[in-house]
Design a protein around this motif. Structure first.
Motif, PDB file in Angstrom:
ATOM      1  N   GLY A  65       0.818  -1.215   0.000  1.00  0.00           N
ATOM      2  CA  GLY A  65       0.000   0.000   0.000  1.00  0.00           C
ATOM      3  C   GLY A  65       0.845   1.256   0.000  1.00  0.00           C
ATOM      4  N   SER A  66       1.959   1.224   0.719  1.00  0.00           N
ATOM      5  CA  SER A  66       2.864   2.371   0.739  1.00  0.00           C
ATOM      6  C   SER A  66       3.428   2.633  -0.643  1.00  0.00           C
ATOM      7  CB  SER A  66       4.019   2.118   1.713  1.00  0.00           C
ATOM      8  OG  SER A  66       3.544   1.970   3.018  1.00  0.00           O
ATOM      9  N   LEU A  67       3.823   1.579  -1.331  1.00  0.00           N
ATOM     10  CA  LEU A  67       4.364   1.729  -2.677  1.00  0.00           C
ATOM     11  C   LEU A  67       3.304   2.254  -3.639  1.00  0.00           C
ATOM     12  CD1 LEU A  67       6.780   1.425  -4.529  1.00  0.00           C
ATOM     13  CD2 LEU A  67       6.113  -0.945  -4.905  1.00  0.00           C
ATOM     14  N   ILE A  68       2.090   1.725  -3.545  1.00  0.00           N
ATOM     15  CA  ILE A  68       0.994   2.210  -4.399  1.00  0.00           C
ATOM     16  C   ILE A  68       0.698   3.676  -4.101  1.00  0.00           C
ATOM     17  CG2 ILE A  68      -1.479   1.971  -4.882  1.00  0.00           C
ATOM     18  CD1 ILE A  68      -1.044  -1.084  -4.477  1.00  0.00           C
ATOM     19  N   GLY A  69       0.652   4.026  -2.819  1.00  0.00           N
ATOM     20  CA  GLY A  69       0.425   5.420  -2.442  1.00  0.00           C
ATOM     21  C   GLY A  69       1.528   6.334  -2.942  1.00  0.00           C
ATOM     22  N   ALA A  70       2.776   5.891  -2.841  1.00  0.00           N
ATOM     23  CA  ALA A  70       3.909   6.704  -3.318  1.00  0.00           C
ATOM     24  C   ALA A  70       3.879   6.857  -4.835  1.00  0.00           C
ATOM     25  CB  ALA A  70       5.222   6.080  -2.871  1.00  0.00           C
ATOM     26  N   ILE A  71       3.464   5.808  -5.543  1.00  0.00           N
ATOM     27  CA  ILE A  71       3.345   5.901  -7.004  1.00  0.00           C
ATOM     28  C   ILE A  71       2.277   6.936  -7.363  1.00  0.00           C
ATOM     29  CG2 ILE A  71       2.555   4.663  -9.058  1.00  0.00           C
ATOM     30  CD1 ILE A  71       3.993   2.174  -7.892  1.00  0.00           C
ATOM     31  N   ILE A  72       1.161   6.913  -6.672  1.00  0.00           N
ATOM     32  CA  ILE A  72       0.087   7.875  -6.940  1.00  0.00           C
ATOM     33  C   ILE A  72       0.562   9.299  -6.644  1.00  0.00           C
ATOM     34  CG2 ILE A  72      -2.197   8.647  -6.147  1.00  0.00           C
ATOM     35  CD1 ILE A  72      -2.845   5.625  -5.756  1.00  0.00           C
ATOM     36  N   VAL A  73       1.230   9.496  -5.517  1.00  0.00           N
ATOM     37  CA  VAL A  73       1.724  10.830  -5.152  1.00  0.00           C
ATOM     38  C   VAL A  73       2.771  11.305  -6.156  1.00  0.00           C
ATOM     39  CG1 VAL A  73       3.025  12.118  -3.405  1.00  0.00           C
ATOM     40  CG2 VAL A  73       1.183  10.593  -2.702  1.00  0.00           C
ATOM     41  N   THR A  74       3.706  10.432  -6.541  1.00  0.00           N
ATOM     42  CA  THR A  74       4.754  10.803  -7.498  1.00  0.00           C
ATOM     43  C   THR A  74       4.153  11.125  -8.861  1.00  0.00           C
ATOM     44  OG1 THR A  74       6.359   9.420  -6.341  1.00  0.00           O
ATOM     45  CG2 THR A  74       6.898  10.046  -8.597  1.00  0.00           C
ATOM     46  N   ALA A  75       3.212  10.308  -9.327  1.00  0.00           N
ATOM     47  CA  ALA A  75       2.576  10.564 -10.620  1.00  0.00           C
ATOM     48  C   ALA A  75       1.797  11.877 -10.583  1.00  0.00           C
ATOM     49  CB  ALA A  75       1.650   9.406 -10.996  1.00  0.00           C
ATOM     50  N   GLY A  76       1.106  12.132  -9.493  1.00  0.00           N
ATOM     51  CA  GLY A  76       0.378  13.394  -9.348  1.00  0.00           C
ATOM     52  C   GLY A  76       1.305  14.591  -9.332  1.00  0.00           C
ATOM     53  N   TRP A  77       2.427  14.476  -8.650  1.00  0.00           N
ATOM     54  CA  TRP A  77       3.405  15.567  -8.590  1.00  0.00           C
ATOM     55  C   TRP A  77       3.994  15.835  -9.969  1.00  0.00           C
ATOM     56  CZ3 TRP A  77       4.514  19.443  -5.603  1.00  0.00           C
ATOM     57  CH2 TRP A  77       5.698  20.127  -5.787  1.00  0.00           C
ATOM     58  N   ARG A  78       4.335  14.773 -10.688  1.00  0.00           N
ATOM     59  CA  ARG A  78       4.882  14.946 -12.038  1.00  0.00           C
ATOM     60  C   ARG A  78       3.852  15.574 -12.962  1.00  0.00           C
ATOM     61  NH1 ARG A  78       8.466   9.527 -13.225  1.00  0.00           N
ATOM     62  NH2 ARG A  78      10.100   9.975 -11.708  1.00  0.00           N
ATOM     63  N   TRP A  79       2.589  15.169 -12.841  1.00  0.00           N
ATOM     64  CA  TRP A  79       1.526  15.762 -13.647  1.00  0.00           C
ATOM     65  C   TRP A  79       1.404  17.239 -13.337  1.00  0.00           C
ATOM     66  CZ3 TRP A  79      -3.044  17.962 -11.845  1.00  0.00           C
ATOM     67  CH2 TRP A  79      -3.943  18.368 -12.834  1.00  0.00           C
ATOM     68  N   TRP A  80       1.421  17.594 -12.061  1.00  0.00           N
ATOM     69  CA  TRP A  80       1.296  18.989 -11.652  1.00  0.00           C
ATOM     70  C   TRP A  80       2.465  19.815 -12.180  1.00  0.00           C
ATOM     71  CZ3 TRP A  80      -2.462  21.917  -9.898  1.00  0.00           C
ATOM     72  CH2 TRP A  80      -2.143  23.170  -9.413  1.00  0.00           C
ATOM     73  N   GLN A  81       3.679  19.268 -12.108  1.00  0.00           N
ATOM     74  CA  GLN A  81       4.853  19.989 -12.617  1.00  0.00           C
ATOM     75  C   GLN A  81       4.758  20.202 -14.116  1.00  0.00           C
ATOM     76  OE1 GLN A  81       8.171  17.610 -11.206  1.00  0.00           O
ATOM     77  NE2 GLN A  81       8.707  19.203  -9.744  1.00  0.00           N
ATOM     78  N   SER A  82       4.325  19.192 -14.862  1.00  0.00           N
ATOM     79  CA  SER A  82       4.223  19.342 -16.311  1.00  0.00           C
ATOM     80  C   SER A  82       3.114  20.318 -16.681  1.00  0.00           C
ATOM     81  CB  SER A  82       3.991  17.989 -16.984  1.00  0.00           C
ATOM     82  OG  SER A  82       2.713  17.488 -16.661  1.00  0.00           O
ATOM     83  N   ARG A  83       2.075  20.361 -15.901  1.00  0.00           N
ATOM     84  CA  ARG A  83       0.962  21.293 -16.138  1.00  0.00           C
ATOM     85  C   ARG A  83       1.395  22.722 -15.855  1.00  0.00           C
ATOM     86  NH1 ARG A  83      -3.471  22.757 -12.501  1.00  0.00           N
ATOM     87  NH2 ARG A  83      -5.173  23.516 -13.782  1.00  0.00           N
ATOM     88  N   SER A  84       2.183  22.909 -14.803  1.00  0.00           N
ATOM     89  CA  SER A  84       2.670  24.236 -14.443  1.00  0.00           C
ATOM     90  C   SER A  84       3.701  24.749 -15.451  1.00  0.00           C
ATOM     91  CB  SER A  84       3.281  24.209 -13.045  1.00  0.00           C
ATOM     92  OG  SER A  84       2.308  23.848 -12.088  1.00  0.00           O
TER      93      SER A  84
END
Length: 86
Positions: A65-84
């Motif tokens: 679950g920690s790994l899945i949560g970290a993947i979701i957080v990392t993917a969201g952060w990368r999406w936010w950075q590319s959007r910005s």
């Protein structure tokens, strides 16, 4: 209170999430690994541990679950950075 083991565990989980998603040309971003690992560990690990009936303990379900949560957080952060950046 976070112990040194929890911090190290979170950083390793966050780095693993970056490796799974594909690391950037600069390598592993350890600040993002730290943040996504701890947030992913808290959210994903806690939810999966509770759903699996393990309680609030580090068990294999918590690690997954920690790994899945970290993947979701990392993917969201990368999406936010590319959007910005656009």
């Amino acid at each position: 209170m976070l112990s040194n083991a929890n911090i190290l565990f979170g950083m390793l989980i966050g780095a693993g999430a970056q490796l799974i998603l594909g690391k950037s040309p600069q390598g592993i971003d350890w600040a993002m690994a730290f943040a996504s690992g701890l947030i992913g560990s808290f959210v994903g690990g806690l939810l999966v541990s509770l759903l699996a009936g393990d309680g609030i303990e580090i068990r294999p379900s918590g690690i997954i679950g920690s790994l899945i949560g970290a993947i979701i957080v990392t993917a969201g952060w990368r999406w936010w950075q590319s959007r910005s950046a656009a």
